[in-house]
Scaffold this active site. Sequence first.
Site, PDB file in Angstrom:
ATOM      1  N   ARG A  49     109.127  54.435  -3.218  1.00  0.00           N
ATOM      2  CA  ARG A  49     109.059  55.729  -3.902  1.00  0.00           C
ATOM      3  C   ARG A  49     109.444  56.925  -3.031  1.00  0.00           C
ATOM      4  O   ARG A  49     109.917  57.934  -3.565  1.00  0.00           O
ATOM      5  CB  ARG A  49     107.632  55.965  -4.425  1.00  0.00           C
ATOM      6  CG  ARG A  49     107.183  54.987  -5.467  1.00  0.00           C
ATOM      7  CD  ARG A  49     105.684  55.127  -5.747  1.00  0.00           C
ATOM      8  NE  ARG A  49     105.346  56.345  -6.460  1.00  0.00           N
ATOM      9  CZ  ARG A  49     105.306  56.452  -7.783  1.00  0.00           C
ATOM     10  NH1 ARG A  49     105.618  55.417  -8.551  1.00  0.00           N
ATOM     11  NH2 ARG A  49     104.976  57.597  -8.352  1.00  0.00           N
ATOM     12  N   THR A 109     112.281  39.297  29.736  1.00  0.00           N
ATOM     13  CA  THR A 109     111.122  38.901  28.947  1.00  0.00           C
ATOM     14  C   THR A 109     111.329  39.390  27.515  1.00  0.00           C
ATOM     15  O   THR A 109     112.259  40.155  27.232  1.00  0.00           O
ATOM     16  CB  THR A 109     109.825  39.538  29.491  1.00  0.00           C
ATOM     17  OG1 THR A 109     109.922  40.968  29.321  1.00  0.00           O
ATOM     18  CG2 THR A 109     109.618  39.225  30.956  1.00  0.00           C
ATOM     19  N   HIS A 138      90.804  84.722   3.154  1.00  0.00           N
ATOM     20  CA  HIS A 138      89.673  84.053   2.491  1.00  0.00           C
ATOM     21  C   HIS A 138      89.959  83.862   0.994  1.00  0.00           C
ATOM     22  O   HIS A 138      89.041  83.733   0.200  1.00  0.00           O
ATOM     23  CB  HIS A 138      88.366  84.820   2.690  1.00  0.00           C
ATOM     24  CG  HIS A 138      88.171  85.322   4.081  1.00  0.00           C
ATOM     25  ND1 HIS A 138      87.729  84.524   5.107  1.00  0.00           N
ATOM     26  CD2 HIS A 138      88.413  86.544   4.633  1.00  0.00           C
ATOM     27  CE1 HIS A 138      87.680  85.223   6.229  1.00  0.00           C
ATOM     28  NE2 HIS A 138      88.094  86.445   5.968  1.00  0.00           N
ATOM     29  N   SER A 154     101.195  66.476 -17.755  1.00  0.00           N
ATOM     30  CA  SER A 154      99.916  65.803 -17.985  1.00  0.00           C
ATOM     31  C   SER A 154     100.059  64.907 -19.209  1.00  0.00           C
ATOM     32  O   SER A 154     100.692  65.287 -20.194  1.00  0.00           O
ATOM     33  CB  SER A 154      98.797  66.826 -18.209  1.00  0.00           C
ATOM     34  OG  SER A 154      97.637  66.203 -18.724  1.00  0.00           O
ATOM     35  N   SER A 160     100.475  44.802  19.003  1.00  0.00           N
ATOM     36  CA  SER A 160     101.627  44.316  18.258  1.00  0.00           C
ATOM     37  C   SER A 160     101.524  44.566  16.759  1.00  0.00           C
ATOM     38  O   SER A 160     102.366  45.241  16.170  1.00  0.00           O
ATOM     39  CB  SER A 160     101.826  42.824  18.515  1.00  0.00           C
ATOM     40  OG  SER A 160     102.881  42.319  17.756  1.00  0.00           O
TER      41      SER A 160
END
Length: 484
Positions: free
Chosen positions: A12, A111, A159, A289, A334
């Site tokens: 999405r 490695t 505020h 809605s 990992s």
Amino acid sequence: MRDRYDSPLSERYASREMQYIFSPDMKFKTWRKLWIALAEAEMELGLADENGEPRITPDMIEELRANAENINYEVAKEREKLVRHDVMSHVYAYGCEVSEKTAGVIHLGATSCYVGDNTDVIIMTEGLRLVRRKLLNVIQKLSEFALERKDLPTLAFTHFQPAQPTTVGKRATLWLQDLMMDLSDVEYMLSQQKLLGSKGTTGTQASFMELFNGDHEKVKALDKKIAEKMGYESCYPVSGQTYSRKVDARVLNVLSGIAISAHKFSNDIRLLQHLKEVEEPFEKNQIGSSAMAYKRNPMRSERIASLANYVMADALNPAITAATQWFERTLDDSANKRISVPEAFLAVDGILDLYMNVVDGLVVNEKVIEKHFMEEIPFMATENIMMDAAKAGGNRQELHEKIRTLSMQAGAAVKKEGKPNPLLELIAADPAFGKTLPELQELMKPILYVGRAPEQTEEFIRDFVNPVLQENAEILGMTAEINV
């Protein structure tokens, strides 16, 4: 319909471009590039066999290059079922595609962390570059919006209560400044990216010392050559088996910073949409809605906030991982980093696409902004009215008390009786202020109360934003399509 879980970030939110950066194909092709870089560097440093003959030859490098993208994933998958080791499975698959002699030099002296960790750094770097590009495009769109609305007065809020006015454009510079900080952090992190290099099982390069018969200078040069071949300036000077897991924590902290900025923006847009002053884009056929057909929910801003919450919380994962590593390494990093690092990048990618999309289509309802402004401006003008009366010889403290009393009286009329704001009439009726009602009404021009907001907007964008945009003009002009 699929019968297994798929990450919503892929389904999405995140772009195909970011998804590819963290895809298995990108990872395994990068492994092969690293194996080629290692073999080529070893050849250039004169790696010899026990008879003193070159261990690696140019024709081997050419053979490796010719098969770099010819990955037989089925062979690797079947091999991993047998040996339970992803790196050795891909070494085997690569070896099946070249001659036996060439197969013998793949991964020579290395490695698993040689390909794993170096690839992780490369992928995070590419992810940061895409984040940087999108961030710059959001900054461009937001700066255009700010300049367009720099002179549009609006109520400011402290505020979430009406406070001294600002302009719509000046408010946008607050969002911009946060993003400019994020851009600085992204660029700093990009400048810090280094490869692990070829450090061996515990970071001591012992296997390479063996290969090069104890030649310290050649082993040191190996790291530098690998870095250069992969497009990096250097490798970390010291490491355990892995690069420090603090690197992941630093990168995700930068992504978390972007999430913080975007969340703040989304909060402001949602509050402004509630006030009907500024709204995010709403498409012709969009449903707000399922029950209330009239609603225009700020779903994109809400999605920004939701993804941002995830990224801010996700940034804790690599911090914990880095803090709990033992000595030269433990493998409890990992599984966590396989999830937390890609998901953070994919989420931030989705956030920036949403941010870009919202800014591109912001709807500014100027008449509503003006209406709200005019309802409050008599209160905003009281300081100027009081100062004028004081300059004319009035007592500042007495005038302040009169203004306070009249403001409370006017506020009660508005809030308790639902009447229009009567403050100007009340002030005009008090001879202490020496102003007629028409004179007071002349003071009710919104632009008189925004201070330097228009100039601050212009100066900030001219002096701080535009130089950065001009330096990056070639990557601007993006648009963002959102899936849902």
